[in-house]
Scaffold this active site. Structure first.
Site, PDB file in Angstrom:
ATOM      1  N   SER A 186       4.024  26.262 -84.761  1.00 31.53           N
ATOM      2  CA  SER A 186       5.471  26.343 -84.708  1.00 31.53           C
ATOM      3  C   SER A 186       6.114  25.267 -85.596  1.00 31.53           C
ATOM      4  CB  SER A 186       5.948  26.257 -83.256  1.00 31.53           C
ATOM      5  OG  SER A 186       7.264  26.717 -83.138  1.00 31.53           O
ATOM      6  N   ASP A 226       5.323  32.963 -82.361  1.00 33.77           N
ATOM      7  CA  ASP A 226       5.176  31.514 -82.251  1.00 33.77           C
ATOM      8  C   ASP A 226       3.775  31.077 -81.810  1.00 33.77           C
ATOM      9  OD1 ASP A 226       5.479  28.754 -81.336  1.00 33.77           O
ATOM     10  OD2 ASP A 226       7.633  29.130 -81.515  1.00 33.77           O
TER      11      ASP A 226
END
Length: 311
Positions: A42, A157
């Site tokens: 991320s 993510d």
């Protein structure tokens, strides 16, 4: 080991808390710690990519501090699609302006970004192809950005499956891993509040003990009334606080298990009170990262000396 051991840096997920990664990099850079490999999930994938392309920590700090409301709105430009708030196209444009049109395999140091296959829940390490596309996939926050189409998969993510990608860092060739954990920790959802009665009682209780106007027996009785008053029940948290707390609990438990299976050589945990969207408080995050990195320097120097000497 004939060659000098290679130091890898595993940068964790955490949204705006990722400003702490830049603080850690500032300290490592100042100390001359030779980072040879970087992996990220991320926001860690984004900061790690900036490091991999050679951006100095001063430039990264400048970019964080320059993140104002207008820039944020541009990155999160809404698309009004059921797949998520934003398509991520503007974020890709911002990333391209910052990092250029590079392929991961052409970078001077090994780099990997962690993503999650939204259909299978698999952890998907991205080690080749477009650098910007890899970051876009790794930072695709559910509900905020659309899933990223990548090599026939729908990716989201990386923090969903591997918040601090230590294993990926070792797979890229790291012999010594410094991991930076910025995942939010569970905190009390609501505070115990004192009602007006309690506050008045506390104030009177202190003054009654010193007064000479009221008879001693009456003063003692009044003080007892306030002391025996039951405390106000703790209010129930709102649904947003409950959901945030749920995510924090799940992330912390997953990370605890990951650290048992794949422990780093050095773990850095900045003390942060930022929520994951507090991009305009980057300065506090950078300072927290600096403090946390400086705190582990003695242990880092000792362990690195032992590893380098083959002990």
């Amino acid at each position: 080991m004939d060659r000098l051991p290679r130091i890898g840096l595993a940068l964790g997920s955490g949204g705006a808390r990722g400003a702490a990664h830049t603080g850690v990099l500032k300290v490592l850079e100042a100390e001359g710690i030779p980072i040879s490999i970087v992996a990220g999930s991320s926001i860690g994938a984004l900061v790690g990519a900036a490091f991999a392309v050679g951006l100095p920590s001063e430039r990264m700090e400048h970019e964080w501090l320059a993140t104002g409301t207008r820039r944020l709105l541009r990155s999160f430009l809404p698309s009004f699609h059921p797949a998520g708030f934003s398509s991520g196209s503007e974020l890709k444009r911002v990333l391209s302006e910052l990092l250029g049109d590079r392929k991961i395999e052409d970078l001077e140091i090994p780099y990997g970004a962690m993503a999650c296959d939204i259909d299978t829940g698999e952890a998907i390490p991205l080690r080749s192809g477009s650098l910007v596309d890899a970051i876009r996939a790794s930072t695709a926050i559910p509900g905020v950005f659309h899933p990223m189409r990548y090599d026939g998969r729908l990716l989201m993510d990386g923090g969903l499956v591997d918040p601090v990608p230590i294993r990926l860092c070792r797979a890229l060739g790291a012999d010594f891993v410094i991991a930076v954990d910025i995942t939010p920790t569970p905190t009390p959802t609501t505070a115990r509040r004192r009602n007006a009665w309690n506050r008045i009682g506390e104030s009177l209780a202190g003054s009654l003990a010193q007064t000479t106007v009221l008879p001693a027996t009456l003063a003692e009785w009044l003080e007892g009334v306030f002391r025996e008053r039951p405390a106000e029940e703790r209010p129930l948290p709102g649904v947003y606080s409950i959901m945030n707390q749920t995510v924090s609990i799940l992330l912390q438990e997953m990370l605890r298990q990951k650290l048992i299976l794949h422990p780093p050589d050095i773990l850095i945990r900045p003390e942060l009170d930022l929520h994951f969207m507090a991009y305009q408080r980057a300065e506090a995050g950078i300072e927290a990262g600096c403090r946390a990195a400086e705190a582990v320097l003695p242990e880092l120097r000792r362990k690195w000396a032992e590893t380098s000497s083959g002990e």
